[in-house]
Motif scaffolding. Structure first.
Motif, PDB file in Angstrom:
ATOM      1  N   LYS A   1       7.823  -5.305  -9.811  1.00 18.69           N
ATOM      2  CA  LYS A   1       9.301  -5.980  -9.141  1.00 18.69           C
ATOM      3  C   LYS A   1       8.828  -6.588  -7.634  1.00 18.69           C
ATOM      4  CE  LYS A   1      12.295  -4.772 -13.121  1.00 18.69           C
ATOM      5  NZ  LYS A   1      13.980  -3.564 -13.146  1.00 18.69           N
ATOM      6  N   GLN A   2       9.634  -6.822  -7.072  1.00 17.58           N
ATOM      7  CA  GLN A   2       9.901  -6.975  -5.848  1.00 17.58           C
ATOM      8  C   GLN A   2      11.066  -6.168  -5.278  1.00 17.58           C
ATOM      9  OE1 GLN A   2       8.419 -11.155  -4.262  1.00 17.58           O
ATOM     10  NE2 GLN A   2       8.567 -11.724  -6.295  1.00 17.58           N
ATOM     11  N   ASP A   3      11.107  -4.848  -5.732  1.00 17.50           N
ATOM     12  CA  ASP A   3      11.975  -3.984  -5.386  1.00 17.50           C
ATOM     13  C   ASP A   3      11.469  -2.386  -5.386  1.00 17.50           C
ATOM     14  OD1 ASP A   3      13.811  -2.227  -5.263  1.00 17.50           O
ATOM     15  OD2 ASP A   3      15.004  -3.564  -6.599  1.00 17.50           O
ATOM     16  N   LEU A   4      10.983  -2.204  -4.021  1.00 20.43           N
ATOM     17  CA  LEU A   4      10.624  -1.058  -2.908  1.00 20.43           C
ATOM     18  C   LEU A   4      11.102   0.186  -3.311  1.00 20.43           C
ATOM     19  CD1 LEU A   4       9.685  -1.827   0.598  1.00 20.43           C
ATOM     20  CD2 LEU A   4       8.338  -2.503  -1.395  1.00 20.43           C
ATOM     21  N   HIS A   5      12.425   0.081  -3.589  1.00 22.39           N
ATOM     22  CA  HIS A   5      13.187   0.868  -3.918  1.00 22.39           C
ATOM     23  C   HIS A   5      13.012   1.167  -5.714  1.00 22.39           C
ATOM     24  CE1 HIS A   5      15.920   1.842  -0.631  1.00 22.39           C
ATOM     25  NE2 HIS A   5      15.905   0.513  -0.736  1.00 22.39           N
ATOM     26  N   TRP A   6      12.834   0.801  -6.133  1.00 17.05           N
ATOM     27  CA  TRP A   6      12.485   0.265  -7.686  1.00 17.05           C
ATOM     28  C   TRP A   6      11.184   1.019  -7.770  1.00 17.05           C
ATOM     29  CZ3 TRP A   6       8.147  -1.707  -9.661  1.00 17.05           C
ATOM     30  CH2 TRP A   6       7.851  -1.835 -11.038  1.00 17.05           C
ATOM     31  N   TYR A   7      10.079   0.720  -7.003  1.00 22.31           N
ATOM     32  CA  TYR A   7       8.094   1.097  -6.824  1.00 22.31           C
ATOM     33  C   TYR A   7       8.562   2.937  -6.485  1.00 22.31           C
ATOM     34  CZ  TYR A   7       3.712   0.980  -5.502  1.00 22.31           C
ATOM     35  OH  TYR A   7       2.644   1.686  -6.076  1.00 22.31           O
TER      36      TYR A   7
ATOM     37  N   ALA B   1       4.548  16.479  -5.003  1.00 19.41           N
ATOM     38  CA  ALA B   1       4.270  15.368  -4.416  1.00 19.41           C
ATOM     39  C   ALA B   1       4.433  14.727  -3.263  1.00 19.41           C
ATOM     40  CB  ALA B   1       4.447  14.503  -5.262  1.00 19.41           C
ATOM     41  N   ALA B   2       3.853  14.493  -2.262  1.00 20.80           N
ATOM     42  CA  ALA B   2       4.949  13.677  -1.314  1.00 20.80           C
ATOM     43  C   ALA B   2       4.874  11.786  -1.558  1.00 20.80           C
ATOM     44  CB  ALA B   2       4.120  14.254  -0.048  1.00 20.80           C
ATOM     45  N   VAL B   3       5.354  10.933  -1.163  1.00 16.88           N
ATOM     46  CA  VAL B   3       5.336   9.708  -1.652  1.00 16.88           C
ATOM     47  C   VAL B   3       5.348   9.121  -0.139  1.00 16.88           C
ATOM     48  CG1 VAL B   3       5.746   7.305  -2.390  1.00 16.88           C
ATOM     49  CG2 VAL B   3       5.217   9.542  -3.795  1.00 16.88           C
ATOM     50  N   GLY B   4       4.603   8.414   0.290  1.00 17.00           N
ATOM     51  CA  GLY B   4       4.586   7.320   1.750  1.00 17.00           C
ATOM     52  C   GLY B   4       3.789   5.499   1.677  1.00 17.00           C
ATOM     53  N   GLY B   5       5.098   5.011   1.892  1.00 16.77           N
ATOM     54  CA  GLY B   5       4.455   3.774   1.835  1.00 16.77           C
ATOM     55  C   GLY B   5       3.832   2.610   2.783  1.00 16.77           C
ATOM     56  N   SER B   6       3.588   2.024   3.037  1.00 22.58           N
ATOM     57  CA  SER B   6       3.794   0.311   3.656  1.00 22.58           C
ATOM     58  C   SER B   6       3.952  -1.183   3.144  1.00 22.58           C
ATOM     59  CB  SER B   6       2.755   0.732   4.929  1.00 22.58           C
ATOM     60  OG  SER B   6       2.367  -0.223   5.912  1.00 22.58           O
ATOM     61  N   SER B   7       4.479  -1.352   3.541  1.00 24.41           N
ATOM     62  CA  SER B   7       4.396  -2.734   2.752  1.00 24.41           C
ATOM     63  C   SER B   7       4.509  -3.981   4.082  1.00 24.41           C
ATOM     64  CB  SER B   7       6.346  -3.019   1.688  1.00 24.41           C
ATOM     65  OG  SER B   7       7.048  -3.190   3.059  1.00 24.41           O
TER      66      SER B   7
ATOM     67  N   MET C   1       0.436  -1.315  -0.330  1.00 23.54           N
ATOM     68  CA  MET C   1      -0.232  -0.007  -0.068  1.00 23.54           C
ATOM     69  C   MET C   1       1.022   1.197  -0.153  1.00 23.54           C
ATOM     70  SD  MET C   1      -2.746   0.901   2.759  1.00 23.54           S
ATOM     71  CE  MET C   1      -2.079   0.859   4.086  1.00 23.54           C
ATOM     72  N   MET C   2       0.430   2.285  -0.839  1.00 25.41           N
ATOM     73  CA  MET C   2       1.887   3.725  -0.783  1.00 25.41           C
ATOM     74  C   MET C   2       1.072   4.423  -1.324  1.00 25.41           C
ATOM     75  SD  MET C   2       5.086   3.092  -1.374  1.00 25.41           S
ATOM     76  CE  MET C   2       5.777   1.610  -1.522  1.00 25.41           C
ATOM     77  N   PRO C   3       1.040   5.411  -0.490  1.00 27.13           N
ATOM     78  CA  PRO C   3       0.153   6.304  -0.276  1.00 27.13           C
ATOM     79  C   PRO C   3       0.896   7.123  -0.938  1.00 27.13           C
ATOM     80  CG  PRO C   3      -0.227   5.952   1.722  1.00 27.13           C
ATOM     81  CD  PRO C   3       0.719   5.055   1.285  1.00 27.13           C
ATOM     82  N   CYS C   4       0.248   8.444  -2.330  1.00 33.60           N
ATOM     83  CA  CYS C   4       1.154   9.311  -3.091  1.00 33.60           C
ATOM     84  C   CYS C   4      -0.294  11.020  -2.465  1.00 33.60           C
ATOM     85  CB  CYS C   4       0.720   9.349  -4.015  1.00 33.60           C
ATOM     86  SG  CYS C   4       1.717   9.787  -5.249  1.00 33.60           S
ATOM     87  N   ALA C   5       0.518  11.634  -2.378  1.00 34.29           N
ATOM     88  CA  ALA C   5      -0.100  12.893  -2.081  1.00 34.29           C
ATOM     89  C   ALA C   5       0.554  13.961  -3.098  1.00 34.29           C
ATOM     90  CB  ALA C   5      -0.456  13.702  -0.909  1.00 34.29           C
ATOM     91  N   MET C   6      -0.850  14.776  -4.170  1.00 35.63           N
ATOM     92  CA  MET C   6       0.165  15.284  -5.432  1.00 35.63           C
ATOM     93  C   MET C   6      -1.493  16.819  -5.241  1.00 35.63           C
ATOM     94  SD  MET C   6       0.891  15.474  -9.092  1.00 35.63           S
ATOM     95  CE  MET C   6      -1.007  14.659  -9.581  1.00 35.63           C
TER      96      MET C   6
ATOM     97  N   TYR D   1      -4.211  12.262  12.786  1.00 32.75           N
ATOM     98  CA  TYR D   1      -3.291  10.754  12.371  1.00 32.75           C
ATOM     99  C   TYR D   1      -1.988   9.755  12.840  1.00 32.75           C
ATOM    100  CZ  TYR D   1      -8.892  10.265  13.191  1.00 32.75           C
ATOM    101  OH  TYR D   1     -10.163  10.948  13.579  1.00 32.75           O
ATOM    102  N   ARG D   2      -2.093   9.061  14.239  1.00 26.36           N
ATOM    103  CA  ARG D   2      -0.427   8.974  13.528  1.00 26.36           C
ATOM    104  C   ARG D   2      -1.063   7.101  13.290  1.00 26.36           C
ATOM    105  NH1 ARG D   2       4.519   8.407  14.360  1.00 26.36           N
ATOM    106  NH2 ARG D   2       4.362   9.975  15.972  1.00 26.36           N
ATOM    107  N   ILE D   3      -0.633   6.794  11.685  1.00 26.90           N
ATOM    108  CA  ILE D   3      -0.810   5.605  10.915  1.00 26.90           C
ATOM    109  C   ILE D   3       0.484   4.735  10.412  1.00 26.90           C
ATOM    110  CG2 ILE D   3      -3.343   6.765   9.602  1.00 26.90           C
ATOM    111  CD1 ILE D   3      -0.963   7.679   7.419  1.00 26.90           C
ATOM    112  N   GLU D   4      -0.522   3.686  10.076  1.00 30.04           N
ATOM    113  CA  GLU D   4       0.787   2.460   9.741  1.00 30.04           C
ATOM    114  C   GLU D   4       1.692   3.026   8.393  1.00 30.04           C
ATOM    115  OE1 GLU D   4      -2.240   3.262   8.199  1.00 30.04           O
ATOM    116  OE2 GLU D   4      -2.961   1.712   9.232  1.00 30.04           O
ATOM    117  N   ARG D   5       1.448   3.670   7.520  1.00 30.63           N
ATOM    118  CA  ARG D   5       1.949   4.601   6.270  1.00 30.63           C
ATOM    119  C   ARG D   5       4.440   4.939   6.966  1.00 30.63           C
ATOM    120  NH1 ARG D   5       3.799   9.295   6.438  1.00 30.63           N
ATOM    121  NH2 ARG D   5       2.479  11.190   7.001  1.00 30.63           N
ATOM    122  N   GLY D   6       5.502   4.526   5.884  1.00 32.94           N
ATOM    123  CA  GLY D   6       5.880   5.427   6.496  1.00 32.94           C
ATOM    124  C   GLY D   6       5.590   6.535   5.878  1.00 32.94           C
ATOM    125  N   GLY D   7       7.014   7.461   5.978  1.00 33.78           N
ATOM    126  CA  GLY D   7       7.419   8.738   6.076  1.00 33.78           C
ATOM    127  C   GLY D   7       6.871   9.493   7.539  1.00 33.78           C
TER     128      GLY D   7
END
Length: 299
Positions: A249-255, A291-297, A1-6, A219-225
């Motif tokens: 690809k199973q690569d978070l940096h790539w993603y 745009a900010a990007v934060g995710g949870s995996s 799950m990768m939220p992206c705000a723009m 709120y504090r939530i489960e994503r990174g960032g």
């Protein structure tokens, strides 16, 4: 799950940028996008992009026509769709383990093939959710509450609110959104909308959030960032993807780089030049972050 705000100058004109995002997502996978099939589904409009070459489909659900949504409802949509998929995958793994023959081969039941295909089409999907939120501040798992500098103006210097927002605090008054599985009986059969409604009500009833001086919940939530603000005029995109699919690809940096590239290429459709930062995740226009990007995996 990768939220992206723009920040979206055309947030209320999805007919302009939604095809851009969908096509960029398809081209990022190095596949060819086929014509879309658009249907109406409750609050959401649903757009399915079929990817040929690998027979993969990503489903886009947009609530932008409904205007700003309470953050709790958008959060509930994420968790209902994600948990249904995870539960489906766990059940399939359990069935596979049970069906293994003594010699290590798998026993097949053709009678259940059609039923399993139907269940998979409902629950085992990649989703891209598009929201515009009512004003809210969220903190990632490891974010420091000290970054909420406006709390320093509280009469106690923000001590009480920071306590409730602490990443280590799990008390009943913690300003967190949580799922209480004990409040749903396993025999209940709900539609997605019914489960979202239930989870939204459960989260709002159980949590009295910390509020910022402008009245926005925190709120504090489960994503990174770190700390992120969402509000009207801002497009928030939540890809709920299984990176084990051959389309990825199973690569978070790539993603993360692919998500940034989707944003950069989408902005180009509006003649907006943007760029990455060598150190920080996200997309910038000049020195301003657009745009900010934060995710949870998880595995």
């Amino acid at each position: 799950m990768m939220p992206c705000a723009m920040r979206a100058p055309y947030a209320h004109q999805p007919h302009r940028w939604l095809p851009c995002i969908s096509n960029r997502l398809a081209s990022t996978r190095r596949c060819t996008a086929l014509p879309s099939r658009v249907t109406r589904h409750s609050l959401f409009s649903t757009q399915t992009k079929n990817i040929d070459t690998i027979n993969h489909a990503a489903h886009v659900r947009s609530a932008l026509s409904a205007g700003p949504l309470p953050y709790e409802r958008g959060w509930a949509w994420q968790h209902v769709l994600l948990n249904r998929r995870l539960n489906y995958m766990r059940m399939q793994q359990q069935k596979l383990n049970q069906q293994l023959d003594d010699d290590g081969t798998t026993a097949h039941d053709d009678n259940n093939a059609e039923e399993n295909t139907t269940i998979e089409s409902v629950h085992n999907n990649d989703w891209i959710l598009l929201f515009e939120h009512e004003p809210v501040y969220t903190l990632g798992r490891g974010a420091s509450e000290d970054h909420l500098t406006f709390l320093n103006n509280e009469s106690d210097g923000g001590v009480e609110k920071k306590r409730r927002l602490s990443r280590k605090y799990r008390g009943a008054d913690a300003s967190r959104l949580n799922i209480d599985q004990s409040k749903r009986h396993s025999s209940q059969i709900w539609s997605v909308e019914e489960e979202v409604h239930h989870l939204t009500n459960q989260s709002t009833a159980a949590n009295t959030p910390v509020y910022a001086p402008n009245g926005s919940p925190i709120y504090r939530i489960e994503r990174g960032g770190e700390v992120t603000y969402h509000g009207p005029g801002q497009l928030v995109m939540y890809p709920l993807l299984n990176l084990k699919n051959p389309a990825y690809k199973q690569d978070l940096h790539w993603y993360l780089r692919q998500i940034e590239e989707v944003i950069i290429q989408t902005l180009l459709e509006f003649d907006i030049q943007s760029n990455r930062d060598e150190i920080n995740t996200g997309v910038w226009v000049g020195q301003n972050k657009i745009a900010a990007v934060g995710g949870s995996s998880s595995r």
